[in-house]
Design a protein around this motif. Structure first.
Motif, PDB file in Angstrom:
ATOM      1  N   ASN A   1     -33.284 -28.041  25.907  1.00  0.00           N
ATOM      2  CA  ASN A   1     -32.662 -26.720  25.982  1.00  0.00           C
ATOM      3  C   ASN A   1     -31.176 -26.710  25.625  1.00  0.00           C
ATOM      4  N   ILE A   2     -30.635 -27.804  25.146  1.00  0.00           N
ATOM      5  CA  ILE A   2     -29.229 -27.862  24.734  1.00  0.00           C
ATOM      6  C   ILE A   2     -29.174 -27.807  23.206  1.00  0.00           C
ATOM      7  N   PRO A   3     -28.533 -26.789  22.641  1.00  0.00           N
ATOM      8  CA  PRO A   3     -28.479 -26.655  21.178  1.00  0.00           C
ATOM      9  C   PRO A   3     -27.852 -27.890  20.510  1.00  0.00           C
ATOM     10  N   GLU A   4     -28.435 -28.291  19.417  1.00  0.00           N
ATOM     11  CA  GLU A   4     -27.952 -29.402  18.587  1.00  0.00           C
ATOM     12  C   GLU A   4     -27.996 -30.756  19.286  1.00  0.00           C
ATOM     13  N   TRP A   5     -28.770 -30.873  20.355  1.00  0.00           N
ATOM     14  CA  TRP A   5     -28.927 -32.157  21.041  1.00  0.00           C
ATOM     15  C   TRP A   5     -30.341 -32.256  21.568  1.00  0.00           C
ATOM     16  N   TYR A   6     -30.974 -33.366  21.291  1.00  0.00           N
ATOM     17  CA  TYR A   6     -32.356 -33.576  21.726  1.00  0.00           C
ATOM     18  C   TYR A   6     -32.440 -34.946  22.368  1.00  0.00           C
ATOM     19  N   PHE A   7     -32.982 -35.003  23.553  1.00  0.00           N
ATOM     20  CA  PHE A   7     -33.047 -36.235  24.334  1.00  0.00           C
ATOM     21  C   PHE A   7     -34.499 -36.447  24.747  1.00  0.00           C
ATOM     22  N   GLU A   8     -35.049 -37.616  24.406  1.00  0.00           N
ATOM     23  CA  GLU A   8     -36.419 -37.936  24.793  1.00  0.00           C
ATOM     24  C   GLU A   8     -36.536 -39.430  25.021  1.00  0.00           C
ATOM     25  N   ARG A   9     -37.160 -39.806  26.143  1.00  0.00           N
ATOM     26  CA  ARG A   9     -37.339 -41.211  26.486  1.00  0.00           C
ATOM     27  C   ARG A   9     -38.689 -41.409  27.151  1.00  0.00           C
ATOM     28  N   VAL A  10     -39.193 -42.630  27.073  1.00  0.00           N
ATOM     29  CA  VAL A  10     -40.399 -43.041  27.780  1.00  0.00           C
ATOM     30  C   VAL A  10     -39.952 -43.756  29.054  1.00  0.00           C
ATOM     31  N   VAL A  11     -40.588 -43.411  30.181  1.00  0.00           N
ATOM     32  CA  VAL A  11     -40.245 -44.036  31.466  1.00  0.00           C
ATOM     33  C   VAL A  11     -41.539 -44.605  32.055  1.00  0.00           C
ATOM     34  N   PHE A  12     -41.538 -45.892  32.298  1.00  0.00           N
ATOM     35  CA  PHE A  12     -42.714 -46.581  32.822  1.00  0.00           C
ATOM     36  C   PHE A  12     -42.785 -46.451  34.343  1.00  0.00           C
ATOM     37  N   PRO A  13     -43.968 -46.657  34.915  1.00  0.00           N
ATOM     38  CA  PRO A  13     -44.100 -46.576  36.372  1.00  0.00           C
ATOM     39  C   PRO A  13     -43.099 -47.490  37.088  1.00  0.00           C
ATOM     40  N   GLY A  14     -42.442 -46.951  38.098  1.00  0.00           N
ATOM     41  CA  GLY A  14     -41.476 -47.721  38.873  1.00  0.00           C
ATOM     42  C   GLY A  14     -40.094 -47.803  38.261  1.00  0.00           C
ATOM     43  N   GLU A  15     -39.904 -47.323  37.047  1.00  0.00           N
ATOM     44  CA  GLU A  15     -38.587 -47.390  36.407  1.00  0.00           C
ATOM     45  C   GLU A  15     -37.706 -46.219  36.817  1.00  0.00           C
ATOM     46  N   GLN A  16     -36.400 -46.462  36.713  1.00  0.00           N
ATOM     47  CA  GLN A  16     -35.409 -45.415  36.902  1.00  0.00           C
ATOM     48  C   GLN A  16     -34.697 -45.196  35.581  1.00  0.00           C
ATOM     49  N   LEU A  17     -34.377 -43.965  35.290  1.00  0.00           N
ATOM     50  CA  LEU A  17     -33.668 -43.608  34.074  1.00  0.00           C
ATOM     51  C   LEU A  17     -32.320 -43.031  34.466  1.00  0.00           C
ATOM     52  N   LEU A  18     -31.252 -43.658  34.027  1.00  0.00           N
ATOM     53  CA  LEU A  18     -29.891 -43.204  34.273  1.00  0.00           C
ATOM     54  C   LEU A  18     -29.396 -42.595  32.973  1.00  0.00           C
ATOM     55  N   PHE A  19     -28.929 -41.347  33.021  1.00  0.00           N
ATOM     56  CA  PHE A  19     -28.533 -40.671  31.785  1.00  0.00           C
ATOM     57  C   PHE A  19     -27.438 -39.649  32.061  1.00  0.00           C
ATOM     58  N   GLU A  20     -26.749 -39.259  31.007  1.00  0.00           N
ATOM     59  CA  GLU A  20     -25.717 -38.238  31.094  1.00  0.00           C
ATOM     60  C   GLU A  20     -26.261 -36.966  30.473  1.00  0.00           C
TER      61      GLU A  20
END
Length: 84
Positions: A34-53
Motif C-alpha cells: 500500500n505504499i506508492p513506488e515501494w513493494y516489499f515481499e518476503r518469505v518467512v519460514f515457521p519459527g522465523e522472525q522478520l525484522l524490517f523497516e
C-alpha cells in the motif's frame, strides 16, 4: 532465527522498525503493497522472525498457500508491529 532485511528507499520519510514472528507451522509470504513506488515481499519460514523497516501507515499482509495459490489470511498495521 531472525532475518534483517533492507530498509526503505532514501526518498521516504523516516520509517519505524517492525518485527513479525511466524508462529504457524506453514511457510508464509509477507507483503507490503500500500505504499506508492515501494513493494516489499518476503518469505518467512515457521519459527522465523522478520525484522524490517516500514512507514507507520503501511500494512503487512500475510499470505498462506492453498493448493498452488496464495490467499490473504491476515493484515496488520505496521504501527502495531513496531519494536523498540
Amino acid at each position: 532465527m531472525t532475518q534483517t532485511l533492507n530498509s526503505l528507499p532514501l526518498n521516504y520519510s523516516p520509517g519505524i522498525l517492525c518485527i513479525y514472528s511466524n508462529h504457524s507451522n506453514q511457510v508464509i509470504i509477507v507483503r507490503i503493497s500500500n505504499i506508492p513506488e515501494w513493494y516489499f515481499e518476503r518469505v518467512v519460514f515457521p519459527g522465523e522472525q522478520l525484522l524490517f523497516e516500514a512507514l507507520p501507515e503501511a500494512y503487512l499482509e500475510i499470505y498462506r498457500g492453498d493448493q498452488n495459490k496464495a490467499i490473504l489470511a491476515e493484515k496488520f498495521p505496521c504501527s502495531k508491529l513496531q519494536t523498540s
